[in-house]
Design an enzyme around this catalytic site. Structure first.
Site, PDB file in Angstrom:
ATOM      1  N   GLU A 104       0.826  -1.212   0.000  1.00 19.91           N
ATOM      2  CA  GLU A 104       0.000   0.000   0.000  1.00 19.91           C
ATOM      3  C   GLU A 104       0.862   1.265   0.000  1.00 19.91           C
ATOM      4  OE1 GLU A 104      -2.097  -0.743   3.571  1.00 19.91           O
ATOM      5  OE2 GLU A 104      -3.444  -2.224   2.696  1.00 19.91           O
ATOM      6  N   PRO A 105       1.610   1.519  -1.071  1.00 24.52           N
ATOM      7  CA  PRO A 105       2.402   2.755  -1.134  1.00 24.52           C
ATOM      8  C   PRO A 105       1.523   3.962  -1.412  1.00 24.52           C
ATOM      9  CG  PRO A 105       2.560   1.571  -3.198  1.00 24.52           C
ATOM     10  CD  PRO A 105       1.755   0.693  -2.272  1.00 24.52           C
ATOM     11  N   GLY A 106       1.882   5.085  -0.843  1.00 24.88           N
ATOM     12  CA  GLY A 106       1.174   6.336  -1.110  1.00 24.88           C
ATOM     13  C   GLY A 106       2.155   7.473  -1.266  1.00 24.88           C
ATOM     14  N   ARG A 107       2.879   7.766  -0.171  1.00 28.81           N
ATOM     15  CA  ARG A 107       3.867   8.841  -0.169  1.00 28.81           C
ATOM     16  C   ARG A 107       4.900   8.660  -1.290  1.00 28.81           C
ATOM     17  NH1 ARG A 107       5.775  11.204   4.825  1.00 28.81           N
ATOM     18  NH2 ARG A 107       4.976   9.323   5.830  1.00 28.81           N
ATOM     19  N   CYS A 146      -0.698  32.236  14.376  1.00 29.45           N
ATOM     20  CA  CYS A 146      -0.403  32.757  15.710  1.00 29.45           C
ATOM     21  C   CYS A 146       0.087  31.630  16.614  1.00 29.45           C
ATOM     22  CB  CYS A 146      -1.660  33.416  16.286  1.00 29.45           C
ATOM     23  SG  CYS A 146      -1.322  34.451  17.712  1.00 29.45           S
ATOM     24  N   GLU A 147       1.187  31.003  16.217  1.00 31.76           N
ATOM     25  CA  GLU A 147       1.812  29.902  16.957  1.00 31.76           C
ATOM     26  C   GLU A 147       3.313  29.995  16.758  1.00 31.76           C
ATOM     27  OE1 GLU A 147       0.449  27.476  18.778  1.00 31.76           O
ATOM     28  OE2 GLU A 147      -1.681  27.748  18.317  1.00 31.76           O
TER      29      GLU A 147
END
Length: 485
Positions: A316-319, A396-397
């Site tokens: 199940e490859p994706g990236r 705002c972090e």
């Protein structure tokens, strides 16, 4: 073009090397059609400046040719490796990496099945016209409605993640008068060399069931006439560069696989995905063909030792398909030099903050996983000496960091276009409306053409979801209201 520079900044991480040319595109980080032409970044034959002018920034850009070709290459690599050991491979595209109707069609055309893990992802795959038999359904807490929908459309396989799901899927299959194929997700105990939140096969986590409990779970599955047990499933983690973890996991699963053969057929073994990509020059993932070959050799040796037939093996490859095919374009808004004390004697060095018009709302991975990325000025080249920068977002972090450490030309300035490579996976799917910022559009580029495949969100889109918001009446409607009290 060799450029002069002062020395490396002592604030830089040890893996980040001072480049001779801070304009150069590091091989392996960018899609295959990405290049510089007349100094400007070009992807899929389309200039960065044209993309920014037409679609605005931030902007997700997917190199369609690259994504399609990688999908074919991954499928062919596993087909070839497992054909050589006398069996077949089945490759699912992991939709969670990035899924849209267009991308689902690309994966289908490349000969891949598709893995989904929510009712929403299932709806996208079906909207793309994908044959339900080519779909797999993951998830540790599938709702009854999701299970019913999956069974009703004739889904190819549902991955059972808990004992409760066995009865739920069986009841749905019986209700619809079908025999539903299922896999059982187990934890092999193999720890992937990755971030703790990305490792998914160790014992203390939410997915799957312990290996030692699997035989009883399979017996429970087989007790239901409405279920067809297809095989075991395991996923050891994400962003994995080598084959050792997959090999060890396969070896452990095959022992259980042999035990289960005594009770009936076990036609498949699913080893999951998690193949990594390069995000920085320090990353060195093994080529997918090498990974496929090494895993196939391990499976063949294990089956021979156990004297069992070699099953069909699924992945199940994706990236590894969509990640490097994508980049994100930003516009620089401000720059700021910040002195940072790095020695006990008070010695300081300067870190330059380069703030862009996006941030953690379009790429949450640095905040979630401390993920590192790279960057380049996209609209021009510069002879300025490299300077250490930290690319920050506009939220705002203080943890809103896009690229933690990178060397860019020292004259990077407001208005510059900045490109961050390898954002095709897990950036758009994890995007949010934090600080009421609309999610950016996704544009596919190919052969000099660009088109929107996912529309971006406007302020009007955000307000339209707010039940307390009343849109201002148009001049025409207001006139009608005044004349018709």
């Amino acid at each position: 073009m060799a450029l002069s520079h002062a020395g490396p900044n002592p604030l830089a991480p040890s893996w980040l090397h001072l480049p001779d040319d801070a304009n150069a595109l590091v091989p392996g980080l960018w899609s295959r059609t990405t290049e510089r032409a007349d100094g400007e970044l070009v992807v899929g034959g389309v200039r960065a400046s044209e993309l920014a002018e037409r679609f605005g920034t931030p902007l997700y850009v997917i190199d369609e040719q690259d994504a399609r070709s990688r999908a074919v290459e991954v499928r062919e690599a596993f087909d070839r490796a497992f054909g050589e050991i006398g069996t077949a491979a089945k490759v699912y595209y992991a939709g969670k990496a990035f899924l849209s109707v267009e991308v689902a069609k690309w994966m289908d055309a490349a000969g891949l099945d598709i893995d989904v893990c929510t009712g929403g992802e299932l709806a996208v795959a079906l909207a793309a016209g994908i044959d339900p038999e080519k779909l797999g359904f993951h998830g540790n807490n599938k709702s009854l409605a999701e299970i019913d929908r999956a069974v009703s459309v004739g889904l190819g396989a549902i991955v059972i993640d808990s004992l409760q799901e066995i009865d739920r899927v069986a009841e749905a299959a019986e209700r619809h008068g079908v025999r539903q194929s299922v896999r059982l997700r187990v934890n092999s105990g193999v720890h992937a060399h990755t971030h703790a939140f990305l490792a998914t096969a160790h014992e203390d986590q939410k997915f799957g069931i312990p290996l030692e409990s699997a035989a009883d779970a399979v017996a429970q599955i087989r007790s239901h006439p409405s279920l067809a047990f297809r095989g075991l499933h395991c996923h050891i983690g994400s962003q994995i560069f080598g084959a050792d973890g997959f090999a060890e996991s396969a070896a452990r699963l095959l022992s259980l696989h042999k035990e289960l053969l005594a009770g009936g057929e076990v036609p498949e073994l699913n080893l999951g995905g998690g193949f990594g990509i390069a995000y920085t020059a320090a990353d060195d993932p093994a080529p997918i063909a090498e990974l496929a070959r090494r895993i196939a050799e391990t499976v063949a040796a294990g089956c021979a030792e156990l004297d069992i037939p070699t099953p069909v093996v699924a992945f199940e490859p994706g990236r590894s398909i969509i990640g490097t095919a994508g980049l994100t374009l930003y516009t620089v808004g401000t720059t700021k030099d910040v002195p940072v004390v790095f020695q006990d004697d008070g010695e300081t060095a300067v870190r330059r903050y380069v703030s862009v018009d996006g941030g953690m709302s379009d790429n949450a991975r640095p905040a979630l996983y401390e993920a590192d990325y790279s960057a380049r000025i996209a609209g021009r080249v510069s002879l300025a000496a490299p300077e250490l920068v930290r690319v920050a977002g506009k939220h705002c972090e203080s943890g809103d960091i896009v690229v933690n450490a990178e060397y860019l030309p020292g004259d990077v300035r407001p208005g510059d276009l900045l490109a961050v490579p390898a954002t095709g996976a897990y950036c758009w799917p994890l995007s949010s409306n934090y600080n009421h910022i609309g999610r950016p559009p996704v544009v596919a580029v190919r052969d000099g053409e660009a088109r929107v495949i996912v529309r971006g969100e406007t302020i009007e889109d955000l307000l339209a979801r707010d039940a307390g918001y009343q849109a201002p009446a148009s001049a025409e409607s207001a006139s009608k209201e005044r004349s018709n009290p």
